[in-house]
Design an enzyme around this catalytic site. Structure first.
Site, PDB file in Angstrom:
ATOM      1  CG  HIS A 128      -0.377   0.140   2.432  1.00 47.76           C
ATOM      2  ND1 HIS A 128       0.032  -0.801   3.546  1.00 47.76           N
ATOM      3  CD2 HIS A 128      -0.112   1.521   2.960  1.00 47.76           C
ATOM      4  CE1 HIS A 128       0.474  -0.308   4.571  1.00 47.76           C
ATOM      5  NE2 HIS A 128       0.346   0.996   4.294  1.00 47.76           N
ATOM      6  CG  ASP A 173       0.032  -3.991   2.909  1.00 41.03           C
ATOM      7  OD1 ASP A 173       0.072  -3.439   1.485  1.00 41.03           O
ATOM      8  OD2 ASP A 173      -0.270  -3.626   4.043  1.00 41.03           O
ATOM      9  CB  SER A 210       3.343   1.655   6.228  1.00 39.42           C
ATOM     10  OG  SER A 210       1.887   1.452   6.492  1.00 39.42           O
TER      11      SER A 210
END
Length: 428
Positions: free
Chosen positions: A163, A197, A275
């Site tokens: 992402h 992911d 992230s």
């Protein structure tokens, strides 16, 4: 029931909690729908909007989700690049000249700034890991964002979340990797998996020092961990905590499907922008990739409340190796359609009457070969109870195609253990 947020996004359900949250998928929910290669994949039915939260993803409008819990939690994207120009925060600027000056360190009582560090201290771990952690900037049209990553191999391969780079993937966007010495290099996407992911980037740079992927399967609750990344664009940020829980099922809904993570839960502070950064153990080995957070906020972007989630290094190893070798990852499937409206104990395969365009049991798939039938109720996998479809899917996804899992199927008052050899499907 808590709702994680992704520095990614999406609803998640902690296992074995009562009351359990409403299933993330609409009825009939899907462990799998047929894929072009004849396999199956979870999450082909869009999740049902649920209570009290927003899902944020770079370049996308927020989607509402609902969770029933003692305290409502919001799913938040850890991606710090939430339309930086719109937010206008100096902390989120991509102008390198606007960064805060380095903190000045002066000798303290009984020591000096250059004193030797205890090898088990957070300071020593940080000193060892920081040079291998990178800051990632993404620009695609009017969208811009940032995240974190780390060096996987000295020949230029870097791991991050899918992402983080999603806005630039396939859209002609630009991905810039900022190395620990401040140098900036353009990166290309080697491969990415929405289902896990994870993404692998490649840069042309010398002197890279890779981090070691540790053994996430050997983790224990309470073990100390350190998270490193660039929350809110603040590069080189270090936070510490413990492993709060293992095998947390985290599902991250997306317009194209869902990501399912059998996550490590930690109380180390993780915020948007972390992230893709490493979660490391006391030896400085990567045992997870930070990917999701939960928040008590009711609107907008939020920060850490001590509920962070990381993709285990065992999964990172398998998926990154596949992406480097072929540019494509795969995931395991059982070939059964799960009923998201079922409210009894365990997880039910949809009945033949409820299966619409997709058969309850995929013809020729692993479930059919194992003898599963429409309407069967699965109450455990490998001896561990399962209470909702996402939880079962996540536990399956933690394996590799070809692995054998044991599903406990309940018929009336009788439980039967059914071995299932997992099939394979290509990841998106």
């Amino acid at each position: 029931m808590s709702t994680p947020t992704d520095p990614g996004q999406g609803p998640f359900a902690p296992p074995y909690q009562v009351p359990s949250h409403p299933p993330q998928v609409s009825a009939p929910a899907q462990e799998a729908a047929p894929s072009p290669d004849g396999g199956t994949h979870p999450g082909s039915t869009p999740p049902v909007p649920g209570p009290a939260g927003q899902v944020h993803q770079t370049g996308r409008e927020p989607r509402r989700i609902l969770l029933a819990v003692a305290v409502p939690l919001m799913v938040v994207c850890l991606l710090a690049g939430l339309l930086l120009g719109v937010l206008g925060s100096p902390l989120l600027t991509t102008d390198r000249s606007a960064e805060l000056p380095p903190t000045q360190v002066s000798p303290g009582p009984g020591g000096s700034a250059g004193a030797d560090l205890d090898e088990d201290s957070v300071a020593a771990i940080a000193a060892d890991v920081l040079p291998s952690t990178v800051y990632i900037e993404v620009a695609a049209g009017q969208q811009s964002g940032s995240g974190s990553g780390f060096v996987l191999r000295e020949d230029g391969y870097i791991v991050t979340n899918q992402h983080v780079i999603a806005a630039a993937r396939g859209n002609g966007g630009q991905i810039t990797v900022v190395l620990a010495d401040g140098s900036e290099v353009e990166a290309e996407v080697v491969g990415a998996s929405m289902d896990y992911d994870l993404a692998v980037l490649k840069v042309d740079a010398d002197g890279l020092r890779p981090l070691v992927l540790g053994d996430s399967d050997g983790l224990v609750v309470g073990e100390p961990v350190v998270a490193i990344g660039a929350p809110l664009g603040l590069e080189g940020t270090v936070t510490s905590g413990i492993v709060s829980a293992l095998n947390r099922p985290v599902s991250i809904p997306d317009q194209a499907g869902s990501t399912f993570i059998n996550a490590i839960q930690t109380d180390a502070a993780i915020n948007p922008g972390n992230s893709g950064g490493p979660l490391v153990n006391a030896a400085g080995e990567v045992i997870g990739v930070n990917s999701a957070i939960a928040s008590l906020a009711t609107a907008g972007q939020a920060g850490s409340v001590g509920l962070g989630f990381a993709i285990p290094s065992s999964q990172v190893r398998r998926t990154s190796e596949q992406l480097i070798e072929t540019g494509q990852a795969t995931y395991p499937v059982i070939g059964a359609l799960l009923d998201g409206s079922y409210t009894g104990e365990g997880v039910q395969v949809v009945t033949a009457d409820d299966a619409t365009d997709t058969p309850a049991i995929t013809p020729g798939g692993p479930a059919e070969a194992a003898g599963l039938q429409p309407g069967d109720v699965i109450v455990a996998i490998d001896g561990d109870p399962v209470t909702n479809p996402d939880e079962l899917i996540v536990r399956i996804r933690a394996h590799s195609p070809g692995d054998v899992v044991t599903l406990t199927v309940r018929d009336g008052d009788e439980d039967t253990d059914v071995p299932v050899t997992l099939g394979e499907s290509e990841s998106r």
